[in-house]
Design a protein around this motif. Structure first.
Motif, PDB file in Angstrom:
ATOM      1  N   ARG A 138     -16.488  -7.599  23.512  1.00  0.00           N
ATOM      2  CA  ARG A 138     -17.883  -7.264  23.234  1.00  0.00           C
ATOM      3  C   ARG A 138     -18.018  -5.856  22.659  1.00  0.00           C
ATOM      4  O   ARG A 138     -17.238  -4.961  22.984  1.00  0.00           O
ATOM      5  N   ILE A 139     -19.068  -5.692  21.828  1.00  0.00           N
ATOM      6  CA  ILE A 139     -19.523  -4.373  21.399  1.00  0.00           C
ATOM      7  C   ILE A 139     -20.966  -4.294  21.873  1.00  0.00           C
ATOM      8  O   ILE A 139     -21.752  -5.191  21.594  1.00  0.00           O
ATOM      9  N   GLN A 140     -21.292  -3.278  22.636  1.00  0.00           N
ATOM     10  CA  GLN A 140     -22.628  -3.246  23.234  1.00  0.00           C
ATOM     11  C   GLN A 140     -23.100  -1.825  23.460  1.00  0.00           C
ATOM     12  O   GLN A 140     -22.301  -0.891  23.546  1.00  0.00           O
ATOM     13  N   ILE A 141     -24.407  -1.695  23.555  1.00  0.00           N
ATOM     14  CA  ILE A 141     -25.006  -0.379  23.819  1.00  0.00           C
ATOM     15  C   ILE A 141     -24.937  -0.069  25.317  1.00  0.00           C
ATOM     16  O   ILE A 141     -24.654   1.055  25.723  1.00  0.00           O
TER      17      ILE A 141
ATOM     18  N   ALA B  94     -20.530   1.388  14.435  1.00  0.00           N
ATOM     19  CA  ALA B  94     -19.508   0.380  14.120  1.00  0.00           C
ATOM     20  C   ALA B  94     -19.901  -0.433  12.900  1.00  0.00           C
ATOM     21  O   ALA B  94     -21.092  -0.594  12.606  1.00  0.00           O
ATOM     22  N   TYR B  95     -18.906  -0.914  12.185  1.00  0.00           N
ATOM     23  CA  TYR B  95     -19.112  -1.996  11.221  1.00  0.00           C
ATOM     24  C   TYR B  95     -19.011  -3.243  12.086  1.00  0.00           C
ATOM     25  O   TYR B  95     -17.932  -3.810  12.294  1.00  0.00           O
ATOM     26  N   GLY B  96     -20.149  -3.619  12.652  1.00  0.00           N
ATOM     27  CA  GLY B  96     -20.201  -4.553  13.770  1.00  0.00           C
ATOM     28  C   GLY B  96     -19.432  -5.858  13.585  1.00  0.00           C
ATOM     29  O   GLY B  96     -18.611  -6.222  14.431  1.00  0.00           O
ATOM     30  N   SER B  97     -19.694  -6.559  12.485  1.00  0.00           N
ATOM     31  CA  SER B  97     -19.075  -7.884  12.322  1.00  0.00           C
ATOM     32  C   SER B  97     -17.558  -7.751  12.190  1.00  0.00           C
ATOM     33  O   SER B  97     -16.801  -8.496  12.812  1.00  0.00           O
ATOM     34  N   MET B  98     -17.113  -6.752  11.424  1.00  0.00           N
ATOM     35  CA  MET B  98     -15.672  -6.582  11.245  1.00  0.00           C
ATOM     36  C   MET B  98     -15.019  -6.077  12.537  1.00  0.00           C
ATOM     37  O   MET B  98     -13.930  -6.518  12.919  1.00  0.00           O
ATOM     38  N   ALA B  99     -15.702  -5.162  13.215  1.00  0.00           N
ATOM     39  CA  ALA B  99     -15.145  -4.596  14.450  1.00  0.00           C
ATOM     40  C   ALA B  99     -14.944  -5.694  15.499  1.00  0.00           C
ATOM     41  O   ALA B  99     -13.895  -5.773  16.155  1.00  0.00           O
ATOM     42  N   LEU B 100     -15.943  -6.550  15.645  1.00  0.00           N
ATOM     43  CA  LEU B 100     -15.837  -7.615  16.644  1.00  0.00           C
ATOM     44  C   LEU B 100     -14.726  -8.594  16.262  1.00  0.00           C
ATOM     45  O   LEU B 100     -13.954  -9.030  17.129  1.00  0.00           O
ATOM     46  N   ALA B 101     -14.623  -8.910  14.976  1.00  0.00           N
ATOM     47  CA  ALA B 101     -13.563  -9.824  14.532  1.00  0.00           C
ATOM     48  C   ALA B 101     -12.188  -9.206  14.783  1.00  0.00           C
ATOM     49  O   ALA B 101     -11.267  -9.882  15.257  1.00  0.00           O
ATOM     50  N   GLU B 102     -12.046  -7.912  14.491  1.00  0.00           N
ATOM     51  CA  GLU B 102     -10.758  -7.233  14.719  1.00  0.00           C
ATOM     52  C   GLU B 102     -10.421  -7.200  16.209  1.00  0.00           C
ATOM     53  O   GLU B 102      -9.269  -7.382  16.608  1.00  0.00           O
ATOM     54  N   MET B 103     -11.424  -6.921  17.037  1.00  0.00           N
ATOM     55  CA  MET B 103     -11.172  -6.873  18.480  1.00  0.00           C
ATOM     56  C   MET B 103     -10.769  -8.247  19.017  1.00  0.00           C
ATOM     57  O   MET B 103      -9.879  -8.359  19.865  1.00  0.00           O
ATOM     58  N   ASN B 104     -11.402  -9.291  18.515  1.00  0.00           N
ATOM     59  CA  ASN B 104     -10.994 -10.638  18.922  1.00  0.00           C
ATOM     60  C   ASN B 104      -9.582 -10.960  18.454  1.00  0.00           C
ATOM     61  O   ASN B 104      -8.807 -11.576  19.191  1.00  0.00           O
TER      62      ASN B 104
ATOM     63  N   LEU C 242      -6.505  -0.696  18.758  1.00  0.00           N
ATOM     64  CA  LEU C 242      -7.958  -0.598  18.595  1.00  0.00           C
ATOM     65  C   LEU C 242      -8.314   0.670  17.826  1.00  0.00           C
ATOM     66  O   LEU C 242      -9.096   0.643  16.878  1.00  0.00           O
ATOM     67  N   LYS C 243      -7.710   1.783  18.225  1.00  0.00           N
ATOM     68  CA  LYS C 243      -8.007   3.051  17.551  1.00  0.00           C
ATOM     69  C   LYS C 243      -7.601   3.002  16.074  1.00  0.00           C
ATOM     70  O   LYS C 243      -8.255   3.600  15.227  1.00  0.00           O
ATOM     71  N   ALA C 244      -6.521   2.273  15.775  1.00  0.00           N
ATOM     72  CA  ALA C 244      -6.029   2.237  14.396  1.00  0.00           C
ATOM     73  C   ALA C 244      -6.749   1.198  13.539  1.00  0.00           C
ATOM     74  O   ALA C 244      -6.876   1.375  12.332  1.00  0.00           O
ATOM     75  N   ARG C 245      -7.226   0.120  14.159  1.00  0.00           N
ATOM     76  CA  ARG C 245      -7.661  -1.029  13.351  1.00  0.00           C
ATOM     77  C   ARG C 245      -9.131  -1.390  13.434  1.00  0.00           C
ATOM     78  O   ARG C 245      -9.609  -2.213  12.642  1.00  0.00           O
ATOM     79  N   VAL C 246      -9.851  -0.855  14.413  1.00  0.00           N
ATOM     80  CA  VAL C 246     -11.229  -1.321  14.601  1.00  0.00           C
ATOM     81  C   VAL C 246     -12.210  -0.312  13.984  1.00  0.00           C
ATOM     82  O   VAL C 246     -12.203   0.870  14.337  1.00  0.00           O
ATOM     83  N   PRO C 247     -13.054  -0.773  13.043  1.00  0.00           N
ATOM     84  CA  PRO C 247     -13.942   0.135  12.315  1.00  0.00           C
ATOM     85  C   PRO C 247     -15.115   0.629  13.158  1.00  0.00           C
ATOM     86  O   PRO C 247     -16.204   0.056  13.149  1.00  0.00           O
TER      87      PRO C 247
ATOM     88  N   MET D 242     -14.460   2.901   3.838  1.00  0.00           N
ATOM     89  CA  MET D 242     -14.514   3.441   5.197  1.00  0.00           C
ATOM     90  C   MET D 242     -13.615   4.658   5.406  1.00  0.00           C
ATOM     91  O   MET D 242     -12.488   4.709   4.904  1.00  0.00           O
ATOM     92  N   ALA D 243     -14.113   5.597   6.187  1.00  0.00           N
ATOM     93  CA  ALA D 243     -13.292   6.726   6.618  1.00  0.00           C
ATOM     94  C   ALA D 243     -12.331   6.247   7.700  1.00  0.00           C
ATOM     95  O   ALA D 243     -12.490   5.158   8.270  1.00  0.00           O
ATOM     96  N   LYS D 244     -11.368   7.063   8.020  1.00  0.00           N
ATOM     97  CA  LYS D 244     -10.444   6.794   9.117  1.00  0.00           C
ATOM     98  C   LYS D 244     -11.255   6.488  10.389  1.00  0.00           C
ATOM     99  O   LYS D 244     -12.230   7.173  10.685  1.00  0.00           O
ATOM    100  N   PHE D 245     -10.813   5.470  11.109  1.00  0.00           N
ATOM    101  CA  PHE D 245     -11.568   5.063  12.301  1.00  0.00           C
ATOM    102  C   PHE D 245     -11.394   6.103  13.411  1.00  0.00           C
ATOM    103  O   PHE D 245     -10.355   6.746  13.518  1.00  0.00           O
ATOM    104  N   SER D 246     -12.407   6.225  14.249  1.00  0.00           N
ATOM    105  CA  SER D 246     -12.309   7.178  15.362  1.00  0.00           C
ATOM    106  C   SER D 246     -12.934   6.611  16.629  1.00  0.00           C
ATOM    107  O   SER D 246     -13.450   7.346  17.467  1.00  0.00           O
ATOM    108  N   GLY D 247     -12.877   5.279  16.759  1.00  0.00           N
ATOM    109  CA  GLY D 247     -13.393   4.653  17.977  1.00  0.00           C
ATOM    110  C   GLY D 247     -12.397   4.772  19.119  1.00  0.00           C
ATOM    111  O   GLY D 247     -11.322   5.342  18.965  1.00  0.00           O
ATOM    112  N   GLY D 248     -12.791   4.225  20.236  1.00  0.00           N
ATOM    113  CA  GLY D 248     -11.896   4.186  21.408  1.00  0.00           C
ATOM    114  C   GLY D 248     -12.014   5.436  22.233  1.00  0.00           C
ATOM    115  O   GLY D 248     -12.709   6.370  21.873  1.00  0.00           O
TER     116      GLY D 248
END
Lengths: 141, 79, 141, 79
Positions: free
Chosen positions: C6-9, C54-64, C118-123, D73-79
């Motif tokens: 999930r991505i959530q507030i 987040a780029y929501g749709s892509m982020a959720l797809a990547e996380m899945n 996640l840090k490397a691949r999720v927008p 997109m810029a380099k990601f910084s989530g997590g």
């Protein structure tokens, strides 16, 4: 507030442990935890319950020593260790370890070190209760 | 007086959780272990660790003080 | 029951996530988790809040996709990933990862792999809000 | 019509979150990128990744279909 290192019969809450840890500092960037659970299956046998016995005073002293060593060795901000004794059922919590650090690498390294050391150094013994009878677990060397 | 403790699998085989051994001057851990191992052979087949007053001891030549608490322990299986 | 990814507030509860995971199987012997928290201090500057976009749709797809890859790669029984977006304060939860396996080594390896990937691949992008102004975080290479 | 998306630091520098570029036959990612990079140079200085329809793309020679969603997109910084 509960102690950071405990041996207890009651179950515990991860949220409570994490809150207690986080109350200690806002500089924690990552918390790695390990939760050991009772499996209903071990080495091909169905396990209905697991019972734990500890050399209480020594176990608690070793766990406190482990916590201090981990904080020093991995520059943790805080760490917590909780181990249940008595009888637990399949799926129940057994042991909880949390390691909080500024960055995640130290938190992971410390958490893994803590559970490995706990298994090697803390005098607690596990008995598996199965439909075919009970047996104390003898770890592989 | 020396208090001897057994736990878990060792206690099960020994048939008791603790016993008392009279103290005598010059008593060493090795002698105590040998005496008890003769008496409780199946239990001592499992013993891997010895603790005196809650601290692991590796040197069995250590002399015991009167009032010591000695635990003969199987390999740990907590966690 | 909430989704495993999930991505959530809103904030989340570690206990709820663990219960949801444990509901899936009694063969889980170890659950490793990582909780990323907002620090009130970063590279020498005081940070009052952190905001995530987040780029929501892509982020959720990547996380899945990450979850499926981890389950396969480490033979996990289950895994969960939750990331917050919006604005969080110092000490608040940001991201939660849980990896459940029969044995602890796989759980630890998978949990660490998941947060690294996640840090490397999720927008998702992070902005630090400090008394001196806001700035988007540019990760070190 | 190509929908272009910017997020976080890129959106901040570009001054917008999305824009629309008219589709033309044979349009490739590289050409789209070059045009936008000329127009939004400070924003594109941060661009590390490109996604088309939510999937990262490494080969900028890829032709774009009409209706594509392209994120710079810029380099990601989530997590």
């Amino acid at each position: 507030m509960s102690a950071a290192v405990r041996i207890q019969i009651e179950d515990f809450s991860q949220d409570d442990e994490i809150d207690a840890m986080r109350g200690s500092s806002k500089r924690i960037g990552g918390i790695a935890t390990f939760l050991g659970c009772a499996r209903d299956f071990s080495e091909g046998r169905e396990v209905s319950e697991i019972s734990f016995e500890a050399y209480g005073s020594m176990a608690l002293a070793e766990m406190n020593a482990l916590r201090s060593e981990a904080i020093e060795k991995f520059a943790l901000i805080d760490a917590r260790i909780v181990h249940r004794i008595g009888t637990v059922k399949g799926g129940d919590n057994i042991v909880f370890i949390a390691a909080g650090a500024e960055h995640r690498a130290a938190a992971f390294d410390a958490c893994r070190w803590l559970i490995d050391e706990l298994k090697a150094r803390v005098p607690i013994w596990k008995k598996e209760i199965t439909p075919e009878g009970d047996s104390w677990v003898v770890p592989h060397p | 007086m020396i208090k001897v403790l057994f736990f878990g699998p060792v206690a099960e085989r020994a048939g008791c959780n603790s016993l008392v051994v009279e103290y005598r001057a010059g008593l060493r851990l090795q002698a105590l272990r040998d005496e008890l191992a003769a008496q409780y052979a199946p239990a001592f087949a499992l013993v891997c660790f010895v603790a005196v007053n809650g601290a692991q001891v590796h040197d069995l030549a250590q002399p015991l003080a009167d009032g010591s608490e000695v635990a003969f322990m199987a390999k740990f299986s907590g966690g």
